[in-house]
Scaffold this active site. Structure first.
Site: not given
Ligand code: MG
Length: 447
Positions: A94, A236, A238, A240
Site C-alpha cells: 500500500s 496511494d 495500491d 484503494d
Molecule cells: Mg492502500
C-alpha cells in the site's frame, strides 16, 4: 517462520520478513482444496515479481490454479476475485516505503478474509501442513487481461456520468507511480474529463512518498492551482485510497473529505447506516446525524469496516485515511470509485472549496511516532494515559479517552513500526494541552 498479520494482511521489509519462501508457503496455505482458483495480482513494486512467482509456484504445487492478473489496484483485485476466483491475493504494501511489500487476502466475495481465517492461515504456514498434489495434478497458471476494464465498467455504472460528460471537468491526477496509473486517468478520460496526469507511469520507481498527505502532496497542490484544475486527486500505492484537493490546490482534509462523502451519500439514501472507525472525527458523526443517518464505529482497518457493513447492512463505510468502501461495488476500499464520486459531486454541486465550507470541522491533530517495539510500548503508554487523563476510557483498539467536546486516541499502527496519536477538541487551546500531554507520554514511553 514468523508470520504476523497486521490490520491489512501481512507486511514487512522484503527479504527480511517478506521473503520468497514465505510467498511460497502462503501460496500453498491458501489452497483449501485441489482445483481452487486463486487470483494473484501485485502493485508496481519491483519485488512483486519475485513474490508473485514464488506464490504462484506454491499454489500450483498444492493443486490449485493461479489466475494471474498482473499489476493492478487492490480494489480491482477484490472485484476480479469476486467475479472469478475462490480466493485472491494482492501483493502490495500500500502506502509503505519501497523496501516494503506484503500480502492482502480476499475471499470469494471480494472481502478481506476474517481474522479467524488469517489465524487459520498463520497456523498452516507455521505447521507447514499443506495439501500436496501428485506430479500429474500440479495446477495451471492462467493469465487474464481484462480485470481493469471490468473494474472501469462497474465503477462507472455506479456514478451519474451525465453531469460529468456535460461539464468536462479538468482533473489533475497524481498516481504516485502506483497501480492507479493503469486505471484512473483512463476511466476519467472516458467519462469526459480533461486529464493532466503526473506520476502516472506504473514503474515502481516512486517519485513521491506513497502515503498521500499534505506534506507529500505539496508540489502536487501547487500544480493543481497552476494548471487551473477543477479538482485534484492523489492515490496511494495500491489505489484503494484517494485524497482530494479543491480548485485552489488545497486538500479537503481527511475528515472533511469523509464528511462530504457521507453527506452526499445520505442526500440520496436518507436515514441509511454508515460505518467508520474509532479514528473518525466529531465532524463525521455530526454530518451523518444531521442528515438523519446512523453512524457505526469499529476498529481501524478496512477489513473491520467491511465486516460491519456486511452484517449491519450499511450503505457506505469510510476511514479518515481516505479508504472508502461502496458495498454495491465490492466489500473492499476503492480509491478509484471514490474519486469518480468526488468528480460527480463537483459536476453536480460546484466548487469543492465551497462544499467543504459547509462541513463543520473542529481542530484535530494527528501524529505518528516511529517505534520499533510498538506493542510493548503501547502497554506502558496505556497505563500512563489512564493516570494522566480523566475521561471515558475505551481499550478496544489502542486506548481512546473521550472528554466533553473532544477525544484522544493512541494506538499501534497496523501497517508500520509506529504509534499513532489522534486528538480532537472543539476548543483549540484545550486540544493543544491534550495533544502536548499525550505526545510527551508517548515520547517518554518509547524512549
Ligand atoms: Mg492502500
Amino acid at each position: 517462520m514468523d508470520v504476523a498479520f497486521g490490520t491489512s494482511g501481512i507486511r514487512g521489509v522484503v527479504n527480511e520478513a517478506i521473503t520468497a519462501e514465505l510467498a511460497l508457503k502462503i501460496g500453498r496455505a491458501i489452497v483449501k482444496k485441489k482445483g481452487s482458483k486463486i487470483l494473484v495480482a501485485r502493485d508496481t513494486r519491483e519485488s512483486g515479481v519475485m513474490l508473485e512467482k514464488a506464490l504462484a509456484s506454491g499454489v500450483i504445487s498444492s493443486g490449485g490454479s493461479v489466475i494471474r492478473a498482473g499489476i493492478m489496484p487492490t480494489p480491482t483485485t477484490a472485484i476480479a476475485t469476486k467475479e472469478r476466483a475462490n480466493n485472491g491475493v494482492m501483493i502490495t504494501a500500500s502506502h509503505n516505503p519501497p523496501e516494503y511489500n506484503g500480502f492482502k487476502f480476499f475471499d470469494e466475495n471480494g472481502k478481506e478474509i476474517s481474522s479467524e481465517e488469517e489465524k487459520e492461515m498463520e497456523r498452516k504456514i507455521k505447521s507447514e501442513k499443506f495439501i500436496s498434489s501428485n506430479w500429474d495434478e500440479i495446477g495451471e497458471i492462467y493469465k487474464i487481461k481484462d480485470a481493469i476494464e471490468r473494474h472501469m465498467e462497474i465503477a462507472t455504472g455506479l456514478v451519474d456520468c451525465r453531469p460529468i460528460a456535460r461539464k468536462k471537468p479538468k482533473v489533475i491526477v497524481d498516481c504516485g507511480n502506483g497501480t492507479a496509473s493503469l486505471i484512473a486517468p483512463y476511466v476519467m478520460r472516458d467519462l469526459g474529463c480533461k486529464i493532466v496526469g503526473v506520476n502516472c507511469e506504473p514503474t515502481g520507481i516512486f517519485s513521491r512518498s506513497l502515503e498521500p498527505n499534505a506534506e507529500t502532496l505539496s508540489d502536487f497542490s501547487s500544480l493543481v492551482k497552476a494548471m487551473n484544475g477543477d479538482i485534484g486527486i492523489a492515490y496511494d500505492g495500491d489505489g484503494d485510497r484517494a485524497i482530494i484537493l479543491d480548485e485552489n490546490g488545497e486538500l479537503l482534509g481527511l475528515d472533511q473529505q469523509l464528511s462530504l462523502m457521507c453527506k452526499s451519500i445520505l442526500e440520496e439514501k436518507r436515514k441509511a447506516t454508515i460505518v467508520s472507525t474509532i479514528e473518525a472525527s466529531l465532524a463525521v458523526r455530526e454530518t451523518i446525524e444531521k442528515k438523519g443517518g446512523k453512524l457505526l464505529i469499529t476498529r481501524v482497518g478496512s477489513r473491520n469496516v467491511a465486516e460491519v457493513i456486511k452484517y449491519k447492512n450499511a450503505v457506505f463505510g469510510g476511514e479518515p485515511c481516505g479508504e472508502y468502501i461502496f458495498p454495491e461495488e465490492v466489500l473492499a476500499a476503492d480509491g478509484i470509485l471514490a474519486s469518480l464520486k468526488f468528480i460527480e459531486l463537483f459536476c453536480k454541486k460546484g466548487k469543492l472549496s465551497r462544499l467543504k465550507k459547509e462541513i463543520k470541522s473542529y481542530p484535530i491533530e494527528r501524529a505518528k511516532f516511529k517505534c520499533a517495539n510498538k506493542y510493548e510500548s503501547m502497554e506502558k503508554i496505556k497505563e500512563a494515559i489512564k493516570i494522566s487523563f480523566k475521561g471515558e476510557i475505551n481499550e478496544e483498539d489502542g486506548i481512546r479517552v473521550d472528554f466533553d467536546d473532544g477525544w484522544l486516541l493512541v494506538r499501534a499502527s497496523g501497517t508500520e513500526p509506529a504509534i499513532r496519536l489522534t486528538a480532537e477538541h472543539k476548543n483549540r487551546v484545550k486540544l493543544k494541552a491534550i495533544y502536548d500531554k499525550a505526545a510527551k507520554i508517548i515520547e517518554e514511553c518509547i524512549a
